[in-house]
Scaffold this active site. Sequence first.
Site, mmCIF file in Angstrom:
data_model
loop_
_atom_site.group_PDB
_atom_site.id
_atom_site.type_symbol
_atom_site.label_atom_id
_atom_site.label_comp_id
_atom_site.label_asym_id
_atom_site.label_seq_id
_atom_site.Cartn_x
_atom_site.Cartn_y
_atom_site.Cartn_z
ATOM 1 N N CYS A 58 21.282 7.720 40.796
ATOM 2 C CA CYS A 58 21.719 6.958 41.978
ATOM 3 C C CYS A 58 21.331 7.768 43.209
ATOM 4 C CB CYS A 58 23.224 6.709 41.927
ATOM 5 S SG CYS A 58 23.776 5.846 40.445
ATOM 6 N N ALA A 59 20.039 7.868 43.454
ATOM 7 C CA ALA A 59 19.519 8.832 44.422
ATOM 8 C C ALA A 59 19.790 8.452 45.863
ATOM 9 C CB ALA A 59 18.016 9.016 44.211
ATOM 10 N N GLY A 81 19.452 12.945 49.322
ATOM 11 C CA GLY A 81 20.021 14.240 49.672
ATOM 12 C C GLY A 81 20.151 15.173 48.478
ATOM 13 N N LYS A 82 20.726 14.667 47.387
ATOM 14 C CA LYS A 82 20.889 15.497 46.188
ATOM 15 C C LYS A 82 19.559 15.671 45.459
ATOM 16 C CE LYS A 82 25.805 14.547 45.524
ATOM 17 N NZ LYS A 82 25.990 13.754 46.766
ATOM 18 N N ASP A 90 25.377 10.314 40.922
ATOM 19 C CA ASP A 90 26.232 10.281 42.114
ATOM 20 C C ASP A 90 26.594 8.816 42.309
ATOM 21 O OD1 ASP A 90 27.536 10.782 44.470
ATOM 22 O OD2 ASP A 90 25.726 11.106 45.644
ATOM 23 N N CYS A 134 32.296 10.648 45.335
ATOM 24 C CA CYS A 134 32.927 11.135 46.568
ATOM 25 C C CYS A 134 34.248 10.386 46.744
ATOM 26 C CB CYS A 134 32.006 10.970 47.774
ATOM 27 S SG CYS A 134 31.287 9.339 47.957
#
Length: 394
Positions: free
Chosen positions: A211-212, A216-217, A283, A336
Amino acid sequence: MTPAARTQAAIELLDQIILAARDGGASADVLIQRGFAARRYAGSKDRRAIRALVYDAIRLCGERPESGRAALLALAAGDPALASTFDDSPYGPPPMVVGEPVADTGIAPAWLIAALALSGIDTDQAAALLDRAPLDLRVNTLKADVAQVRAALPEALPIDGIGAALRLPPDTPVEKTQPYRDGWIEVQDAGSQIVTLAAGAQPGMRVVDLCAGGGGKTLALAAAMANRGDLLATDSDRPRLSRLLPRAERAGVSTVETRLLDPGREAEPLADWAGAADVVLIDAPCSGTGTWRRNPEARWRLTPARLAKLVETQARLLDVGAALVRPGGTLVHIVCSLLDAEGAGQVEAFLARHPCWAAAPLALPLGTPHGSGMRLTPLSHSTDGFFVAKLVRA
């Protein structure tokens, strides 16, 4: 603009934000930018003052207000100077009327406060979710080191225990700096950097960021891999995923491949990676309860039905990701969110469905053990709120 005109502009923007929160529209930041574009007469001081009024009102009102005026009236109740701007002057709001609706104040909707409490988030922890967020950077070790960045940005301070993380004063125009233009740094919350470390990415690995989003990750993984190996970044959001490759080019990342996925049918385009990944990082789409410092209106958007749908999506993505991991490989679940339904509870449900998997201990620079993973919170760790778990296939 007069103070009264600023108040009226804030009311109008809040009306739009409240409707968008109810109907799933654009974020507050986007609506504010659009509002300022339509108010070109507003100078920089006016824009700062209006933005401050809008976000102060959003943070003050736990339940979604009836209107922007009701939200500003709640704010004015504790601010005589603001109350005086309800004066019916040209471009200002009409005077206050006894008995008119005033928004309720609080941390979040009552059902959400109860859910957070059941997840071990007390009142102090919940209140800190609405503090103003710092501006954190990740040093891109493919192009520079911390010493080089600090020499170029002396105001950037190191964050204890996180080697590549620096912190700048809020509102620093970082995108105008030479280190940013040269790809030496990326804006990334320290918590986001920490949970990405759970992947344990190393040079030469085969890694999937399922789940890019905007990447950022993905870019942090590429740096950890020293730009060597295979890195696949996927997402179902075309506009967000399209931003990744230009960012990768600026960061000097050459190993990343992107693939657009069809929601609900993510496994089909990934058949060539089945059982082949050393690490799959997820993510996952989530409620964002850990990001209220940056998006405080998000708590007005969430409903029990919306949360249930997110939990269902997360479970499906975990199953998709698990099928990509080689024997002995790693699956990292990140949200998050501080709700157990999306974090610790989600991991427990996954392990019940997949008996050949086990949770592995995490050794991260910051975090508190929680369930089968670790949790970060603004109050305890000065980061956004996260839950992360590392799962290993037998």
